[in-house]
Motif scaffolding. Structure first.
Motif, short mmCIF file in Angstrom:
data_model
loop_
_atom_site.label_atom_id
_atom_site.label_comp_id
_atom_site.label_asym_id
_atom_site.label_seq_id
_atom_site.Cartn_x
_atom_site.Cartn_y
_atom_site.Cartn_z
N THR A 309 -24.70 -36.94 6.60
CA THR A 309 -25.41 -35.46 6.38
C THR A 309 -25.25 -34.81 7.98
O THR A 309 -25.05 -35.49 8.76
N ASP A 310 -25.21 -33.62 7.91
CA ASP A 310 -25.16 -32.65 9.05
C ASP A 310 -24.38 -33.18 9.89
O ASP A 310 -24.37 -32.74 11.16
N TRP A 311 -23.08 -33.16 9.51
CA TRP A 311 -21.82 -33.48 10.43
C TRP A 311 -20.70 -32.51 10.10
O TRP A 311 -19.88 -32.20 11.27
N LYS A 312 -20.80 -31.68 9.27
CA LYS A 312 -19.90 -30.61 9.15
C LYS A 312 -20.02 -29.33 9.88
O LYS A 312 -21.00 -28.94 10.45
N ARG A 313 -18.69 -28.62 9.99
CA ARG A 313 -18.53 -27.30 10.73
C ARG A 313 -19.72 -26.30 10.41
O ARG A 313 -20.54 -25.74 11.04
N SER A 314 -19.98 -26.44 9.03
CA SER A 314 -20.70 -25.29 8.22
C SER A 314 -22.28 -25.67 8.63
O SER A 314 -22.95 -24.80 8.51
N HIS A 315 -22.53 -26.93 9.05
CA HIS A 315 -23.92 -27.06 9.19
C HIS A 315 -24.53 -26.70 10.81
O HIS A 315 -25.62 -26.08 10.87
N ARG A 316 -23.66 -26.64 11.70
CA ARG A 316 -23.92 -26.08 12.83
C ARG A 316 -22.60 -25.52 13.46
O ARG A 316 -21.73 -26.25 14.18
N PRO A 317 -22.31 -24.38 13.08
CA PRO A 317 -21.02 -23.72 13.74
C PRO A 317 -20.68 -23.80 14.99
O PRO A 317 -19.71 -23.71 15.55
N ASN A 318 -21.98 -23.67 15.87
CA ASN A 318 -21.94 -23.36 17.27
C ASN A 318 -21.30 -24.96 17.89
O ASN A 318 -21.02 -24.91 19.08
N GLY A 319 -21.43 -25.90 16.87
CA GLY A 319 -20.74 -27.26 17.40
C GLY A 319 -19.24 -27.19 17.20
O GLY A 319 -18.46 -28.31 17.52
N PHE A 320 -18.46 -26.35 16.77
CA PHE A 320 -17.15 -26.28 16.46
C PHE A 320 -16.45 -25.44 17.57
O PHE A 320 -16.43 -24.30 17.50
#
Length: 713
Positions: A309-320
């Motif tokens: 869980t919580d690993w995708k770009r969409s979960h936290r866009p600022n981490g991409f």
């Protein structure tokens, strides 16, 4: 109970003291619990005081003739009516406490003073030697005394100020390992357990008043004979505390118990008050207990978020965001900024000569990095993040970094660092760090009492025996959990035996530069086996030829002196090396100070009239921290030392106040006066940080209160 009270009132008309004694016993019966731990709290306890001068109104026993062993009839108590000299011999007229009509004259040398624990005492201390190798460090203190009376004395000096109490009380094996009312308690004594509990409860209740209620610990070791009863007693005495029990292996070879399982363990009760809790350790005391320090190291984590869980770009866009890799060198060129969720990563133009690495999983799905671009730039700069590998074909890279506790420890300097490795990250060396929580089962080879108790003691005191000394390293480890962050801690052991606790405190001080001080209390009891031979020689307790073989004089004091100096009582360097945590030759000794005292019993009248100042002086020094010079004489009217001052002639108060103000580290001022007005006037002149203490009313009142409490119990 009402009928009993009526009868007691009738008795009071004829014998007030007998009525008082009966009332105390009935109160004790009425106070018995319907559930929980019941025992004979009113079982009397008394102690003989060999060497104490015989005075009028003292309670005494008549000693057996020289060469004879005590008999049951020798336990009777008598009261001294008067003393006198006749033909060069001191005599005393005595009457039986239980029958005032019975009395006779006895040579004073055939009497020994007896103190019952409900009687008021007025203790003094007489120095019997010291060792000074620690410069201005506080002194460790060893007191030769009955520990109940020593605890009462310490309430005057350390009430509510002790950080840790460690005790290893008698285990009540039934093998003449302790006395109650001057008799060894043996296995066939029907009141054996009740006597033990009564003895322990009286001392634990005093210990409770010594401990700092906000943050302190009581540690009690025991074996299977009494651990169940001790656990209940601790629950009843310290209901407000957090109590845990640890099982510790202290003899892997095993102790035979007849047809039973071979015993290898003992039990350690931790009674924690207020905020007290065990610190983390370099070992969990169980799985990684190989006897040597377990070295900690850091764990390098992957920068790309993984998991279900919580690993995708969409979960936290600022981490991409992209990390730009140099084509020519394969190293990180720079770190880009996050791109909007709707933007295609292929539209990002890398700087010239670089390509963009993104947080892509093995299936090339877009994930996210675990830290912000600014945080990554900072960690790359300091070497707590680095590029491990990169694959331009798929546009991904493996970045490692330190997070959380590891990052904080490296930044704080707790870990030793030796440059950078080939990847550019800090070369963090394995380091001894206290990061593990200890478990409640201890399997430490260093706690073997045979190897590191008995055998170790023999290095310091060759040819001198002491039964079952604790492993030095076991006591050291046990205390470390609670005083590791307290470099100025005060640690008390009132069953100090061979002096292992003081020795362990000195080890702890050497490891971290601490100034902890220990107070060790032990008596000068001679073992049952040795007593038979000494009596056959015509010796009795109190004789120098008897006392030289007592625990305090023969074992405790010389062991502590040898530990500090590194030299045995015979003048030879101590042979061997310390191990575990701190390895060095035992002959090096310690930069510590220690002083040895014997507790005396003084007259309240002589104390209040300022005729026993030299005996009271050590208590004032102890109360002020047992460091620096001690004031043993104030014949000039006043004196000021490093930590405290004493004034007896208040006409010299102006000089005294000036001297107090000029001494930076002074904490106490002892003022000898009976007048309220003069005391209050002195208090007003003292600096605010100096605690005023009134002599001798505060001293006398302390012991009168304690005697009243003992009588009520």
């Amino acid at each position: 109970m009402s009928r009993l009270n009526d009868l007691i009132r009738q008795v009071a008309n004829k014998d007030a003291q007998l009525a008082k004694d009966l009332q105390r016993e009935t109160d004790a019966l009425a106070d018995r619990r319907a559930f929980g731990l019941n025992f004979e709290r009113h079982t009397p306890e008394a102690v003989e005081l060999p060497g104490r001068p015989v005075r009028k109104n003292d309670k005494v026993r008549v000693l057996p003739d020289r060469g004879e062993s005590p008999k049951q009839e020798d336990e009777r108590l008598f009261r001294v009516i008067k003393t006198y000299s006749e033909d060069g011999t001191m005599w005393a007229d005595v009457e039986a406490v239980d029958d005032p009509e019975e009395g006779w004259s006895v040579a004073v040398e055939d009497l020994v003073v007896v103190a019952e624990f409900r009687d008021p005492i007025y203790p003094g201390l007489v120095s019997t030697g010291k060792v000074e190798r620690g410069g201005n460090k506080p002194f460790h203190t060893v007191i030769n005394a009955e520990n109940y009376h020593a605890l009462q004395a310490l309430l005057y000096t350390h009430r509510g100020a002790v950080d840790a109490i460690y005790i290893d009380p008698p285990y009540n094996t039934g093998a003449k390992d302790w006395k109650y009312n001057n008799d060894y308690v043996e296995s066939d004594d029907h009141y054996r357990h009740s006597k033990w509990l009564a003895m322990m409860e009286r001392r634990l209740l005093l210990a409770k008043e010594l401990l700092n209620p906000d943050d302190s610990v009581l540690i009690v070791t025991i074996d299977e004979k009494e651990y169940l009863r001790l656990g209940l007693l601790l629950e009843q005495c310290f209901s407000e505390a957090n109590i845990q029990m640890v099982t510790s292996s202290i003899k892997p070879s095993g102790s035979q118990r007849g047809d039973e399982f071979s015993r290898v363990e003992e039990f350690i009760f931790f009674v924690m008050f207020g905020e007290s809790h065990p610190a983390t350790s370099t070992t969990d005391m169980l799985r990684d207990a190989d006897g040597d320090t377990k070295l900690a190291t850091v764990t390098w984590q992957g920068l790309r978020r993984r998991g279900s869980t919580d690993w995708k770009r969409s979960h936290r866009p600022n981490g991409f965001y992209p990390i730009f890799i140099s084509v020519a060198h394969g190293t990180i060129h720079s770190v880009g900024d996050p791109i909007p969720l709707a933007q295609d990563r292929e539209t990002v133009e890398p700087p010239e000569g670089t390509w963009a690495a993104w947080p892509l999983d093995p299936r090339r799905e877009e994930g996210r990095w675990q830290v912000s671009p600014d945080r990554l730039r900072e960690q790359l700069e300091e070497g707590t993040a680095a590029l491990r590998s990169a694959d331009e074909a798929i546009g991904a890279a493996s970045i490692v970094y330190l997070k959380g506790g590891d990052l904080a420890l490296v930044r704080s300097g707790a870990f030793e660092v030796d440059g950078r490795d080939a990847e550019g990250k800090l070369n963090v060396l394995p380091t001894a760090l206290a990061t593990r929580k200890a478990k409640t089962m201890w399997l430490m080879p260093s706690h073997d009492a045979s190897a590191h108790g008995t055998a170790l003691l023999s290095r310091f005191l060759p040819e001198r025996k002491f039964p079952f000394p604790k492993s030095l390293f076991a006591v050291e480890d046990t205390l470390r959990f609670f005083v590791t962050g307290k470099p100025n801690a005060t640690i008390v052991d009132f069953f100090s035996g061979s002096g292992t606790t003081a020795h362990a405190v000195m080890r702890l001080n050497r490891q971290d530069g601490g100034r902890r001080r220990s107070i060790s209390v032990t008596n000068n009891e001679v073992s049952a086996a040795e007593q038979r031979g000494l009596r056959a020689e015509g010796l009795r307790p109190g004789d120098p030829g008897w006392e030289q073989w007592g625990i305090c004089d023969f074992v405790t004091k010389p062991r502590i002196e040898a530990a500090i100096t590194g030299v045995t009582p015979d003048g030879d360097p101590v042979n061997g090396d310390y191990r575990f945590i701190d390895d060095f030759p035992m002959s090096t000794g310690f930069e510590e100070n220690a002083e040895f005292f014997t507790l005396t019993y003084e007259s309240a009248m002589r104390v209040s009239s300022h005729r026993e100042f030299s005996k009271i002086a050590p208590f004032l020094w102890l109360r002020a921290g047992s460091e620096g010079r001690r004031i043993d004489d104030i014949s000039t009217g006043w004196d000021v030392a490093d930590a405290y001052g004493v004034i007896a002639n208040l006409d010299l108060s102006e000089q005294f106040i000036k001297a107090v103000e000029a001494e930076d580290g002074l904490t106490h001022a002892f003022i000898v006066t009976d007048e309220d007005r003069l005391f209050e006037a002195m208090v007003r002149q003292l600096p605010e940080h100096v605690e005023p203490v009134r002599l001798y009313s505060s001293y006398l009142r302390n012991f009168e209160i304690e005697a009243g409490r003992a009588a009520a119990r």
